[in-house]
Design a protein around this motif. Structure first.
Motif, PDB file in Angstrom:
ATOM      1  N   ARG A  62      40.312  29.682  45.547  1.00 49.30           N
ATOM      2  CA  ARG A  62      40.316  30.565  44.390  1.00 49.30           C
ATOM      3  C   ARG A  62      39.772  29.788  43.198  1.00 49.30           C
ATOM      4  O   ARG A  62      40.138  28.652  42.976  1.00 49.30           O
ATOM      5  N   LEU A 252      51.056  37.523  45.849  1.00 52.25           N
ATOM      6  CA  LEU A 252      49.676  37.890  46.152  1.00 52.25           C
ATOM      7  C   LEU A 252      49.627  39.402  46.064  1.00 52.25           C
ATOM      8  O   LEU A 252      50.581  40.084  46.415  1.00 52.25           O
ATOM      9  N   ASP A 256      43.554  40.215  46.750  1.00 49.75           N
ATOM     10  CA  ASP A 256      43.669  38.758  46.751  1.00 49.75           C
ATOM     11  C   ASP A 256      43.411  38.145  48.120  1.00 49.75           C
ATOM     12  O   ASP A 256      43.631  38.769  49.155  1.00 49.75           O
TER      13      ASP A 256
END
Ligand code: GDP
Ligand code: MG
Length: 600
Positions: A62, A252, A256
């Motif tokens: 990420r 999450l 995601d």
């Protein structure tokens, strides 16, 4: 962060076109990794890789990117493995994305895995951003590659980005195009949890960790999850994402990409392609397209030297916690004793498993020549036997209606000066040509249907040698076809050695038999008595060789002089390349068992 500020993408490319290097640059540019950290992290990875082999890879990272429009976007980069053995994983990774960066090396142009991966992305309806990498190199031919991208992949030249991952050229343009061209994920945070597992690994602290893409819903530590394929439930201990370090997050949510840990003991409980949902409010429909990895290549693994069968069994059990793709079951061989028949995704996978068993679990093993799964249909009962070990293959074909073997569609891309060589190779490999086309005036693409057994033999090395390294290939399984196969026995001093027997096409049996007995003559060390090597089909000997005995005075000489030094030297040699297995009074080295692989 709202969904329209999220982008999920993969980088796909042929091996060595610069995926990892580009990923590093993206992480640096977005500040996920600083220059200083990058070096530290690089060292870390090397350490772990030294300890744990090549499965350690960046699965999904990420990063936050502040775009030119002033907004901050959450980008998830999902890594895909490059080698054809692991190509089923590429599809799983792509299923978690809305877009893909397709990298093409400016000096190489489009190669076999470029095309294969491009089609996988198209099948998943992904937005594809074509990037020509390595434009810094003097040999770069961006114009030629642009033309290939237009002609072969049908992507407009206006969409192509010129870049150098090494020199950091084009990085911002790539990030902007990710934000502008790749659509945000769709999904509802308030719908029941629906998450796709696209990768997994074993972590000594967290247990088996699943990498997931959430399509709907949200997930926190303490939630009770259910796995769709098995119905098993677990309590989540931690959720998070790699940034690129493993970083814990509160939750999450839909759109995601991240990881789930739930004290799962065995990585095999986490199936790639499976759907994760919540136990108390499950989704009705799983994410479509669950297809488990299927081993295609089997070989015997046997303990040797001081290793016992129990030690090998323990090592395999521990190893399998980490590698969901292998299968194994005990088998026994008259020549090698008790061992295991192990199934692999391909030859590279087999090499990795072999090496990791020895390096990380300290066992000494002998591996037999790999083979594919044959299907034998019996005449009267019509029963179909799946043969994973040549010793199970019937000698008497009178009772057999037909034998089938697996075929693959092989795509080769080669500069045209080597096309003759490659076509000849494919014919020798019992291939049938399906397509011949020009990608541009210098590059051709060939498609052949070839038995998988021929591809695992020595196809890779041959393609590389015959094209001086310039041709590339990819293959996919297409199904089983009838074939005229026979079992070739190898006899040492008149006794058949089951672990050396193998299946071969009748037309090639004589040639192969001759080459193998010659190879065995080279690899088996001379002993005090004569060794007789024979190859036979049914009861009929079709090739034979003799290894002359050592003469007495030669042995005497060998033990003269400094005995301890010589002994040490001999031991060292034995440890290194000459791992032996005793067959009666004949010592067979590891090379003998793999001699089938190195002939023709
Ligand atoms: P991957 O197999 O696709 O992950 O490729 P890598 O990122 O490992 O790169 C393969 C090789 O190409 C490495 O030696 C890199 O240093 C080199 N490389 C990658 N990108 C560039 C580039 O833009 N220019 C040059 N000259 N070399 C590059
Ligand atoms: Mg790489």
């Amino acid at each position: 962060m709202s969904l329209d500020k999220v982008r999920n993408f993969s980088i796909i490319a042929h091996v060595d076109h610069g995926k990892s290097t580009l990923a590093d640059r993206l992480l640096e540019f977005t500040g996920a990794v600083t220059e200083r950290e990058r070096k530290e992290q690089l060292l870390d990875t090397l350490d772990i890789e030294r300890e744990r082999g090549i499965t350690i890879k960046m699965q999904a990272v990420r990063m936050l990117y502040k775009a030119k429009d002033g907004e901050t976007y959450k980008l998830h980069l999902i890594d895909t493995p490059g080698h054809v053995d692991f190509s089923y994983e590429v599809s799983r990774a792509l299923a978690a994305c809305e877009g893909a960066l397709l990298l093409v090396d400016a000096t190489q142009g489009i190669e076999a895995q470029t095309v294969a991966n491009f089609w996988k992305a198209v099948e998943q309806d992904l937005v594809i951003i074509p990037i020509i990498n390595k434009i810094d190199l003097p040999a770069a031919e961006p114009e030629r590659v642009i033309k290939q991208i237009e002609d072969i992949l049908g992507l407009p030249r206006e969409e192509v980005i010129l870049a150098s991952a090494k020199e950091g050229i084009g990085i911002e343009e790539i990030l902007e195009s990710i934000v502008q061209r790749i659509p945000p994920p769709k999904g509802k945070v308030d719908a029941p949890l629906k998450a796709l597992i696209f990768d997994s690994y074993y972590d000594p602290y967290r247990g088996a960790v699943a990498f997931v893409r959430l399509f709907d819903g949200e997930l926190k530590a303490g939630d009770r999850i259910k796995l769709f394929s098995t119905g098993k439930e677990y309590e989540v201990t931690e959720v998070g994402a790699q940034t690129p370090k493993m970083t814990k997050f509160d939750k999450l949510e839909a759109g995601d990409v991240g990881y789930i840990a739930a004290s799962i003991k065995d990585v095999r409980d986490i199936r790639i392609g499976d759907t994760v949902t919540l136990a108390k409010n499950p989704t009705k429909e799983p994410v479509p397209g669950f297809r488990p990895a299927k081993p295609m290549v089997f070989a015997g693994i046997y303990p040797t030297e001081d290793t016992t069968f129990e030690e090998l069994r323990d090592a395999l059990e521990k190893y399998a916690i980490n590698d969901a793709a292998i299968v194994y079951e005990p088998e026994s061989s008259p020549a090698l004793g008790m061992g295991f028949r192990v199934g692999f995704l391909g030859l590279l996978h087999m090499e990795i498993v072999q090496e990791r068993l020895e390096r990380e679990y300290g066992v000494k093993i002998i591996t037999t020549a790999p083979n594919v799964i044959y299907r034998v249909k019996r005449k009267h009962s019509g029963e179909i036997l799946e043969v994973r070990n040549p010793s199970e293959f019937p000698d008497n074909l009178g009772l057999v209606e037909r034998v089938e073997e697996p075929y693959v569609l092989v795509t080769v891309i080669t500069p045209k000066e080597y096309v003759g060589n490659i076509m000849q190779l494919c014919q020798e490999k019992r291939g049938e040509q399906k397509k011949f086309s020009y990608l541009d005036e210098n590059t051709t693409m060939l498609e052949y249907e070839i038995p998988l057994s021929e591809v695992i033999l020595d196809f890779h090395d041959k393609v590389k040698t015959l094209s001086r390294g310039f041709a590339s290939y990819d293959y996919e399984f297409i199904g089983y076809k009838p074939s005229d196969l026979v079992k070739l026995h190898i006899l040492i001093n008149k006794k058949p050695v089951d672990a050396l027997s193998f299946i071969v096409h009748r037309d090639k049996a004589y040639r192969r038999a001759r080459l193998i007995v010659e190879k065995l003559k080279e690899t088996i060390p001379r002993q005090l008595f004569e060794i007789h090597i024979q190859a036979a089909i049914g009861g009929k000997v079709i090739a034979s060789e003799r290894i002359k005995p050592l003469r007495a005075n030669v042995t005497a000489k060998c033990y003269g002089g400094d005995i301890t030094r010589k002994k040490k030297l001999l031991e060292k040699q034995k440890e290194g390349k000459k791992r032996m297995k005793q067959f009666g009074n004949v010592s067979l080295p590891q090379e003998a068992f793999l001699s089938v692989l190195s002939v023709e």
